[in-house]
Write a protein that holds these residues in place. Sequence first.
Motif: not given
Length: 299
Positions: A185-201
């Motif tokens: 059900n989340d296939r079409l909306t997954f790109k709208m989720g939380n995005k981490i823009t900083d560099s992480i390990e």
Amino acid sequence: MNLTKIFEILRGAKCTLNRKTHVSLFNDVNIQRGYKSKLSRPKIIETNKYKKSEETIGLFGYCLLGIPIATFALGTWQIKRLRWKLDLIEDLKQRTSAEPIDLPYDLNELKDKEYHRMKVKGKFVYEKEFLIGPRSLIHNGEAVSEKGGGIFSRKASSGYYVITPFKLEDRDLTILVNRGWISRNDRLTFKMGNKITDSIEIIGIIRATEKRPPFVPDNSPAKGVWHYRDLDAMAKVAEAEPVYIELLAEYGTPQDPVGGQTKVTLKNDHLSYIITWYSLSACTSYMWFRQFVQKLPLL
């Protein structure tokens, strides 16, 4: 009485005596012959009995003997398979629980590092991420069934893995990261989720490419449709190296895909196979013994 009559009387008595003696001797011979016949007959019958038993086994009987032998061999082979599977499970457990390694500069060293944990530092490239599926949800190393309970009972068992390129910070290299599982059900909306823009390990499990499973369609990279993990083709589309890791569960958040999508449990039914084959061998051996050795009717 004259002398002639006396000689005739004596001659008749002699003939009678000889006849009785002959009959007596003849009867004794018959009695002895019959006695011998009665004594020797059981031996003849006993000899024929064993001869008949040998003839009864024949080619068909020896062919049937192959059944208990074959099932015994299969049971012995399953013992070897059980030892192999236990060693494989132990090796898998050690790999997934060992300290994470760094990404080697020679990527060929990763060929024998599958299921090892690896740590990398960099940034996600969300613009080029894509999905692989449908795939079942993995929880604690096992696939969650449709009837499963717990916190995942509200989720459908079928979904997709979110594959996101990850650009390393310490070198000009991009790898592929399986960020986790999302429901259908989340296939079409997954790109709208939380995005981490900083560099992480991050730390993930190294996985190799896989062959196309049976009855699974081919991938269609031009349409963005992926059914199985083809690292070379995926890396070409994502402009990355064919290095693929599956993110650990602790890196997920409520808004992110469900991490920890590495199946670390292996099916091990070899003990039941051992019991089955050895039981069949014992039963068929007993039946063959009764049929061809004891000559008893089967129950």
